[in-house]
Write a protein that holds these residues in place. Structure first.
Motif, PDB file in Angstrom:
ATOM      1  N   ASN A 253       0.819  -1.226   0.000  1.00 29.90           N
ATOM      2  CA  ASN A 253       0.000   0.000   0.000  1.00 29.90           C
ATOM      3  C   ASN A 253       0.845   1.264   0.000  1.00 29.90           C
ATOM      4  O   ASN A 253       0.543   2.222  -0.706  1.00 29.90           O
ATOM      5  CB  ASN A 253      -0.921   0.015   1.227  1.00 29.90           C
ATOM      6  N   LYS A 254       1.891   1.226   0.806  1.00 23.38           N
ATOM      7  CA  LYS A 254       2.783   2.384   0.921  1.00 23.38           C
ATOM      8  C   LYS A 254       3.440   2.686  -0.434  1.00 23.38           C
ATOM      9  O   LYS A 254       3.575   3.835  -0.836  1.00 23.38           O
ATOM     10  CB  LYS A 254       3.832   2.050   1.998  1.00 23.38           C
ATOM     11  N   ARG A 255       3.845   1.634  -1.121  1.00 18.66           N
ATOM     12  CA  ARG A 255       4.462   1.804  -2.442  1.00 18.66           C
ATOM     13  C   ARG A 255       3.437   2.280  -3.471  1.00 18.66           C
ATOM     14  O   ARG A 255       3.714   3.155  -4.295  1.00 18.66           O
ATOM     15  CB  ARG A 255       5.072   0.485  -2.933  1.00 18.66           C
ATOM     16  N   LEU A 256       2.254   1.668  -3.440  1.00 16.78           N
ATOM     17  CA  LEU A 256       1.216   1.984  -4.430  1.00 16.78           C
ATOM     18  C   LEU A 256       0.752   3.428  -4.299  1.00 16.78           C
ATOM     19  O   LEU A 256       0.426   4.082  -5.291  1.00 16.78           O
ATOM     20  CB  LEU A 256       0.031   1.013  -4.279  1.00 16.78           C
ATOM     21  N   GLU A 257       0.750   3.914  -3.064  1.00 13.63           N
ATOM     22  CA  GLU A 257       0.323   5.284  -2.791  1.00 13.63           C
ATOM     23  C   GLU A 257       1.173   6.302  -3.551  1.00 13.63           C
ATOM     24  O   GLU A 257       0.681   7.327  -3.990  1.00 13.63           O
ATOM     25  CB  GLU A 257       0.474   5.507  -1.284  1.00 13.63           C
ATOM     26  N   LYS A 258       2.453   5.975  -3.707  1.00 16.54           N
ATOM     27  CA  LYS A 258       3.378   6.918  -4.338  1.00 16.54           C
ATOM     28  C   LYS A 258       3.643   6.594  -5.809  1.00 16.54           C
ATOM     29  O   LYS A 258       4.439   7.263  -6.459  1.00 16.54           O
ATOM     30  CB  LYS A 258       4.722   6.905  -3.578  1.00 16.54           C
ATOM     31  N   ALA A 259       3.000   5.533  -6.297  1.00 10.64           N
ATOM     32  CA  ALA A 259       3.340   5.044  -7.643  1.00 10.64           C
ATOM     33  C   ALA A 259       2.640   5.841  -8.740  1.00 10.64           C
ATOM     34  O   ALA A 259       1.504   6.280  -8.566  1.00 10.64           O
ATOM     35  CB  ALA A 259       2.963   3.576  -7.751  1.00 10.64           C
TER      36      ALA A 259
END
Ligand code: HMH
Length: 220
Positions: free
Chosen positions: A185-191
């Motif tokens: 989720n943390k990665r997807l938020e910034k992707a």
């Protein structure tokens, strides 16, 4: 997306296929105690092959985390997953002995081969950490959700299948999946959007492969 992050949004959006992967007839029959033991043995021998292929995939995710993540705790979560695969391989050997399944004489069936080829495609250095960690989370989450169903109050899982269900259905495995979900989720938020698209596609591919894997176990 809202508080649950991207993954929660995708679980809602793709609810139907997610349920087909996590409430497959193989799992429902395990929970109900009507499972055909030859199906279980086929699952056991095929999953042993899968898990051996899963090790280099998880190692590739670890490598991507080391290269691309600023957060050192990601690596610790992935490393703990890799470490438990070591234990899991021993468990498969012990379990196979118990069931009289000969692991050395087994070759992967079509659905297993296809799934392993998909894992291999994600190991490429061209695949971003965000996409790989999303797929990794999904692979673990399907087993967690599936096998935890067999431990719920009122289930009639046969005693000799309980160890299997506990391996993936336990609260501690659930915690681990939750940690993977938070990382994803943390990665997807910034992707950027094109990575989001690829990650969603990888998530759906995992679900399709999981369904085919259960089908194969049932001899479908
Ligand atoms: C097919 N999916 C399959 N096998 C597994 N062992 C897992 C997920 C979870 O590790």
């Amino acid at each position: 997306a809202s508080g649950g992050g991207m993954i929660m949004a995708w679980l809602n959006k793709h609810h139907t296929i997610y349920s087909r992967a996590t409430r497959h007839p193989f799992i429902l029959s395990t929970r109900d105690g009507t499972v055909d033991l030859s199906s279980f043995k086929r699952w056991l021998e095929q999953d042993y092959i899968f898990v051996r292929e899963f090790v280099p995939f998880v190692a590739s995710v670890l490598l991507k985390a080391w290269r691309e993540s600023e957060d050192g705790s990601d690596m610790e979560v992935i490393l703990s997953g890799l470490a438990s695969l070591n234990d899991e391989i021993s468990w498969f050997k012990k379990e196979a002995l118990k069931w009289g399944v000969l692991l050395s004489g087994t070759s992967p069936q079509k659905a297993n081969q296809d799934y392993c080829r998909f894992l291999e495609s994600l190991m490429s250095s061209e695949i971003s950490y965000t996409v790989a960690i999303t797929a990794f989370w999904a692979i673990e989450a399907v087993y967690q959700e599936s096998f935890s169903l067999c431990l719920k109050h009122g289930s009639r899982t046969p005693a000799e299948l309980m160890e299997t269900c506990q391996r993936w259905g336990s609260d501690s495995f659930g915690q681990y999946c939750h940690s993977l979900q938070m990382i994803a989720n943390k990665r997807l938020e910034k992707a950027p959007d094109y990575i989001l698209g690829k990650a969603e596609e990888a998530f759906l591919s995992v679900l399709e492969h999981e369904i085919e894997f259960w089908n194969m176990s049932n001899g479908i």
